[in-house]
Design an enzyme around this catalytic site. Structure first.
Site, PDB file in Angstrom:
ATOM      1  N   GLY A  12       0.820  -1.211   0.000  1.00 23.51           N
ATOM      2  CA  GLY A  12       0.000   0.000   0.000  1.00 23.51           C
ATOM      3  C   GLY A  12       0.846   1.250   0.000  1.00 23.51           C
ATOM      4  O   GLY A  12       0.438   2.294   0.508  1.00 23.51           O
ATOM      5  N   GLY A  18       0.995   4.480   3.638  1.00 21.79           N
ATOM      6  CA  GLY A  18       2.091   3.744   3.013  1.00 21.79           C
ATOM      7  C   GLY A  18       3.110   4.660   2.368  1.00 21.79           C
ATOM      8  O   GLY A  18       4.319   4.489   2.539  1.00 21.79           O
ATOM      9  N   VAL A  63      -2.365  -7.745  -2.869  1.00 26.62           N
ATOM     10  CA  VAL A  63      -2.081  -8.439  -1.612  1.00 26.62           C
ATOM     11  C   VAL A  63      -2.987  -9.645  -1.378  1.00 26.62           C
ATOM     12  O   VAL A  63      -2.716 -10.451  -0.484  1.00 26.62           O
ATOM     13  CB  VAL A  63      -2.149  -7.488  -0.400  1.00 26.62           C
ATOM     14  CG1 VAL A  63      -1.059  -6.430  -0.485  1.00 26.62           C
ATOM     15  CG2 VAL A  63      -3.537  -6.872  -0.267  1.00 26.62           C
ATOM     16  N   TYR A 154     -15.105  -4.288   9.164  1.00 29.79           N
ATOM     17  CA  TYR A 154     -13.805  -3.628   9.242  1.00 29.79           C
ATOM     18  C   TYR A 154     -13.233  -3.745  10.653  1.00 29.79           C
ATOM     19  O   TYR A 154     -12.057  -4.090  10.842  1.00 29.79           O
ATOM     20  CB  TYR A 154     -13.957  -2.158   8.850  1.00 29.79           C
ATOM     21  CG  TYR A 154     -12.709  -1.328   8.980  1.00 29.79           C
ATOM     22  CD1 TYR A 154     -11.758  -1.309   7.965  1.00 29.79           C
ATOM     23  CD2 TYR A 154     -12.477  -0.543  10.111  1.00 29.79           C
ATOM     24  CE1 TYR A 154     -10.605  -0.532   8.077  1.00 29.79           C
ATOM     25  CE2 TYR A 154     -11.335   0.231  10.231  1.00 29.79           C
ATOM     26  CZ  TYR A 154     -10.401   0.234   9.210  1.00 29.79           C
ATOM     27  OH  TYR A 154      -9.255   0.987   9.320  1.00 29.79           O
TER      28      TYR A 154
END
Length: 251
Positions: A12, A18, A63, A154
């Protein structure tokens, strides 16, 4: 661990937290693999690092694909001859689980939890093989420590990252690999801004302010340099700054 000369993979790394981490680490002399699905953003990060005299290489990485994660870590060996640090940072936002169209909530689990587990697994294997040990930092969230009624999946994914990380504290003694998590509060990133400026400002008022990506990058630097931390969970908030959640000892 000293950062200068270390080989670091940041997932990221094309934007937000990131990117800020890549720039902070490259500015301290690290050699960084910028792993991201967004090639344009990733290459912009590489250019920004280079403009500051840093060394960074872009690697396309989804990912959710094990082969892409393995390729990103292999890229560190290919370009720099070593792997010292993995910052497993790539993530996406929450969901409206009970709406008529709840969105792809399973993708939140895939990216925010499963991919972190997979990346950690691969990084540990590579660090064990090299015999030099290393540092792994997993991006969680304050939502992994507190309930989030608006984004329960989340919150569940980030709570999983927290407990997964804590459960790997033993690797410090066994293999000289320190695994820690960082839990930012609400942070001003391009991903967050997609919900609209008004929503961002409203959320900022609710939590007492908005962090900048650079605030989180400073925490990442601390976790790499502080050899006393393993299985630790760093909180980053506007009100509290950088501190650590209560340590939980494994059974």
């Amino acid at each position: 661990m000293e950062i200068e000369g270390r080989a670091i993979v940041v997932s990221g790394g094309g934007s937000g937290i990131g990117r800020a981490a890549v720039l902070a680490l490259a500015g301290r002399g690290a050699k960084v693999i910028v792993a991201d699905l967004d090639e344009t953003g990733g290459r912009q990060t590489v250019d920004l690092a280079g403009a500051k005299g840093g060394v960074a290489v872009f690697r396309h990485c989804d990912v959710t694909r094990t082969e892409d994660l393995a390729g990103a870590f292999a890229c560190a060996f290919e370009h720099f001859g070593r792997l010292d640090v993995a910052f497993n940072n790539a993530g996406i936002g929450g969901e409206d689980l009970f709406a008529d169209d709840p969105g792809d909530w399973a993708k939140v689990i895939d990216i925010d939890l499963t991919a972190v587990i997979d990346a950690t697994r691969i990084a540990v294997r590579e660090m064990r093989r090299s015999g030099r040990g290393g540092v792994i930092i997993n991006t969680a969230s304050m939502g992994g420590l507190l309930p989030m009624a608006g984004s329960p999946v989340y919150a569940a994914a980030k709570a999983g990252v927290v407990n997964f990380t804590r459960s790997l504290a033993y690797l410090a003694e066994e293999a000289n690999i320190r695994v820690n998590a960082i839990c930012p509060s609400f942070t001003d990133t391009p991903l967050v801004r997609r919900s609209g400026d008004e929503h961002v400002e409203e959320m900022g008022r609710m939590v007492g302010g908005i962090l900048l990506p650079e605030d989180i990058a400073a925490g990442v630097v601390d976790l790499i340099e502080d050899d006393s931390r393993f299985g630790a969970v760093m909180r980053v908030t506007v009100r509290g700054g950088r501190d650590f959640a209560r340590e939980v000892r494994p059974y």
